[in-house]
Design a protein around this motif. Structure first.
Motif, PDB file in Angstrom:
ATOM      1  N   LEU A  95       0.812  -1.461   0.308  1.00 44.19           N
ATOM      2  CA  LEU A  95      -0.163   0.386   0.373  1.00 44.19           C
ATOM      3  C   LEU A  95       1.160   1.545  -0.173  1.00 44.19           C
ATOM      4  CD1 LEU A  95      -2.468  -0.905   2.678  1.00 44.19           C
ATOM      5  CD2 LEU A  95      -2.869  -0.722  -0.056  1.00 44.19           C
ATOM      6  N   PHE A  96       1.704   0.818   0.844  1.00 41.71           N
ATOM      7  CA  PHE A  96       3.037   2.309   0.882  1.00 41.71           C
ATOM      8  C   PHE A  96       3.582   2.529  -0.802  1.00 41.71           C
ATOM      9  CE2 PHE A  96       8.123   3.449   1.192  1.00 41.71           C
ATOM     10  CZ  PHE A  96       7.560   4.390   1.812  1.00 41.71           C
ATOM     11  N   MET A  97       3.866   1.676  -1.580  1.00 44.70           N
ATOM     12  CA  MET A  97       4.811   1.749  -2.744  1.00 44.70           C
ATOM     13  C   MET A  97       3.901   1.851  -3.532  1.00 44.70           C
ATOM     14  SD  MET A  97       7.224  -1.803  -2.710  1.00 44.70           S
ATOM     15  CE  MET A  97       6.229  -2.883  -2.325  1.00 44.70           C
ATOM     16  N   HIS A  98       2.518   1.645  -3.358  1.00 44.07           N
ATOM     17  CA  HIS A  98       1.920   1.776  -4.433  1.00 44.07           C
ATOM     18  C   HIS A  98       1.220   3.353  -3.936  1.00 44.07           C
ATOM     19  CE1 HIS A  98       1.785  -2.519  -6.304  1.00 44.07           C
ATOM     20  NE2 HIS A  98       1.888  -0.862  -7.503  1.00 44.07           N
ATOM     21  N   GLY A  99       1.698   4.196  -3.592  1.00 48.66           N
ATOM     22  CA  GLY A  99       1.324   6.111  -2.790  1.00 48.66           C
ATOM     23  C   GLY A  99      -0.219   5.976  -2.321  1.00 48.66           C
ATOM     24  N   ILE A 100      -0.345   5.128  -1.374  1.00 45.00           N
ATOM     25  CA  ILE A 100      -1.787   5.440   0.003  1.00 45.00           C
ATOM     26  C   ILE A 100      -1.548   5.294   0.627  1.00 45.00           C
ATOM     27  CG2 ILE A 100      -3.832   3.991   0.357  1.00 45.00           C
ATOM     28  CD1 ILE A 100      -3.765   2.954  -2.715  1.00 45.00           C
ATOM     29  N   GLU A 101      -2.692   7.022   0.953  1.00 47.61           N
ATOM     30  CA  GLU A 101      -1.701   8.352   1.798  1.00 47.61           C
ATOM     31  C   GLU A 101      -2.108   7.277   3.119  1.00 47.61           C
ATOM     32  OE1 GLU A 101      -3.462  11.686   0.816  1.00 47.61           O
ATOM     33  OE2 GLU A 101      -2.636  11.636  -0.489  1.00 47.61           O
ATOM     34  N   LYS A 102      -1.689   7.796   4.531  1.00 43.82           N
ATOM     35  CA  LYS A 102      -2.341   7.524   5.820  1.00 43.82           C
ATOM     36  C   LYS A 102      -3.160   8.209   5.935  1.00 43.82           C
ATOM     37  CE  LYS A 102       1.616   4.827   8.168  1.00 43.82           C
ATOM     38  NZ  LYS A 102       2.139   4.300   9.505  1.00 43.82           N
ATOM     39  N   THR A 103      -3.693   7.301   7.267  1.00 44.75           N
ATOM     40  CA  THR A 103      -5.585   7.804   8.034  1.00 44.75           C
ATOM     41  C   THR A 103      -4.082   8.440   9.104  1.00 44.75           C
ATOM     42  OG1 THR A 103      -6.766   6.682   6.786  1.00 44.75           O
ATOM     43  CG2 THR A 103      -7.748   7.479   8.669  1.00 44.75           C
ATOM     44  N   GLU A 104      -3.778   9.734   8.727  1.00 46.95           N
ATOM     45  CA  GLU A 104      -3.818   9.995  10.435  1.00 46.95           C
ATOM     46  C   GLU A 104      -4.478  10.858  11.595  1.00 46.95           C
ATOM     47  OE1 GLU A 104      -0.732  10.182  10.996  1.00 46.95           O
ATOM     48  OE2 GLU A 104       0.257   9.971   9.455  1.00 46.95           O
ATOM     49  N   ASN A 105      -5.712  10.888  10.977  1.00 42.83           N
ATOM     50  CA  ASN A 105      -6.616  11.258  11.927  1.00 42.83           C
ATOM     51  C   ASN A 105      -8.430  10.432  11.883  1.00 42.83           C
ATOM     52  OD1 ASN A 105      -9.306  12.372  13.751  1.00 42.83           O
ATOM     53  ND2 ASN A 105      -7.400  14.241  13.461  1.00 42.83           N
ATOM     54  N   LYS A 106      -9.064  10.096  12.838  1.00 42.10           N
ATOM     55  CA  LYS A 106     -10.383   9.284  12.546  1.00 42.10           C
ATOM     56  C   LYS A 106     -11.418  10.270  11.660  1.00 42.10           C
ATOM     57  CE  LYS A 106      -9.844   5.276  14.712  1.00 42.10           C
ATOM     58  NZ  LYS A 106     -10.723   4.081  15.267  1.00 42.10           N
TER      59      LYS A 106
END
Length: 300
Positions: free
Chosen positions: A284-295
């Protein structure tokens, strides 16, 4: 002079000594609860069930992957408390009046604790938000009926609308014969949803588990951008016995296993279950998926 008449050395008598195990009475046999130990079907060694559960149901001796249910699969990859189930209320009906189908559906629900052969929802995997679905072998061997196909289609449509990746865990005996041609139609229906998700430029990862066969293999299971598999999983359209009976030839021992398919280029990687969450989050990281920092920023 030593007189043997005065001394007699006897070995203490143990009633259980020198008695063949098959001669022991039921009262004298040691009792081991079935829930305590289990034999590995691969290496034949006995395992403590508690140790097996702690090791994600992977044999500590040979690495054999025991089958697990759909909720456990999701639990192993989803961040704690992040899974939001979708369409849980959907259930199959006897739409063509197939004999005894209602009883089989009731038995499947009681045995698996699920309403259908697939669980769908949204979760985060090490912070990466994704749609996930996992098929349930305990519900009619993960067979694909109309409701199964509808739930999977809706999962892809949700992912497309909210621009999310999809991770799928497949396990199935194929299309559900009790729903006739309507179950076969789910192959095209789910494939269409996968295509629309792909056309939107979104990532789809499939994880093939034991066994993935029939119409599921011939549709969405093998349509992932990246196809992973658990070790030793059977992946096929028709099973090896059917093929042998048809061509009247003996097949290789590892035919249709995950490792065989990887060698032939149909599977990208065979991944140990205990490493699955890390591998998925790395992809997921390598394909540019952004992390959800805030619910509060998550899509509801």
């Amino acid at each position: 002079m030593f007189n043997s008449d005065f001394f007699t050395f006897l070995k203490p008598k143990n009633e259980l000594e020198n008695i063949p195990s098959d001669k022991l009475s039921g009262e004298n046999k040691p009792y081991i609860p079935d829930s305590l130990l289990i034999k590995c079907p691969e290496c034949k060694k006995m395992l403590l069930v508690s140790d097996l559960n702690e090791n994600s149901k992977v044999c500590i001796h040979c690495g054999h992957h025991f089958r697990i249910n759909a909720r456990r699969r999701i639990e192993l990859i989803a961040d704690e408390g992040s899974f939001e189930e979708k369409n849980q209320e959907m259930t199959s009906k006897n739409i063509i009046g197939f004999p005894d189908y209602n009883r089989k559906l009731a038995t499947a629900k009681n045995r698996s604790g699920e309403n259908e052969s697939v669980i769908t929802g949204v979760c985060t995997v090490n912070g990466y938000r994704t749609v996930v679905f996992a098929m349930e072998s305990g519900f009619m061997m993960g067979s694909m009926g109309t409701v199964t196909g509808e739930k999977i289609t809706r999962a892809f449509e949700y992912a497309t609308e909210h621009r999310l990746p999809v991770i799928a865990f497949t396990v199935s005996g194929g299309a559900r014969m009790q729903e006739g041609v309507l179950s076969l139609m789910q192959m095209a229906k789910t494939s269409g949803a996968v295509k629309r998700h792909s056309d939107a430029g979104l990532l789809y990862i499939t994880v093939l588990t034991d066994p993935t066969t029939g119409g599921v293999t011939a549709s969405f299971a093998m349509e992932g951008d990246i196809i992973l598999s658990e070790p030793g999983a059977l992946v096929a359209f028709a099973g090896p016995r059917v093929i042998e009976q048809t061509i009247r030839q003996k097949l290789p021992k590892d035919f249709q296993t995950a490792e065989f398919l990887q060698d032939k280029g149909f599977v990208d990687a065979v991944v140990d279950r205990r490493e699955m969450k890390k591998i998925l989050s790395d992809l997921l990281f390598m394909h540019g998926i952004e992390k959800t920092e805030n619910k509060e920023d998550e899509v509801k």
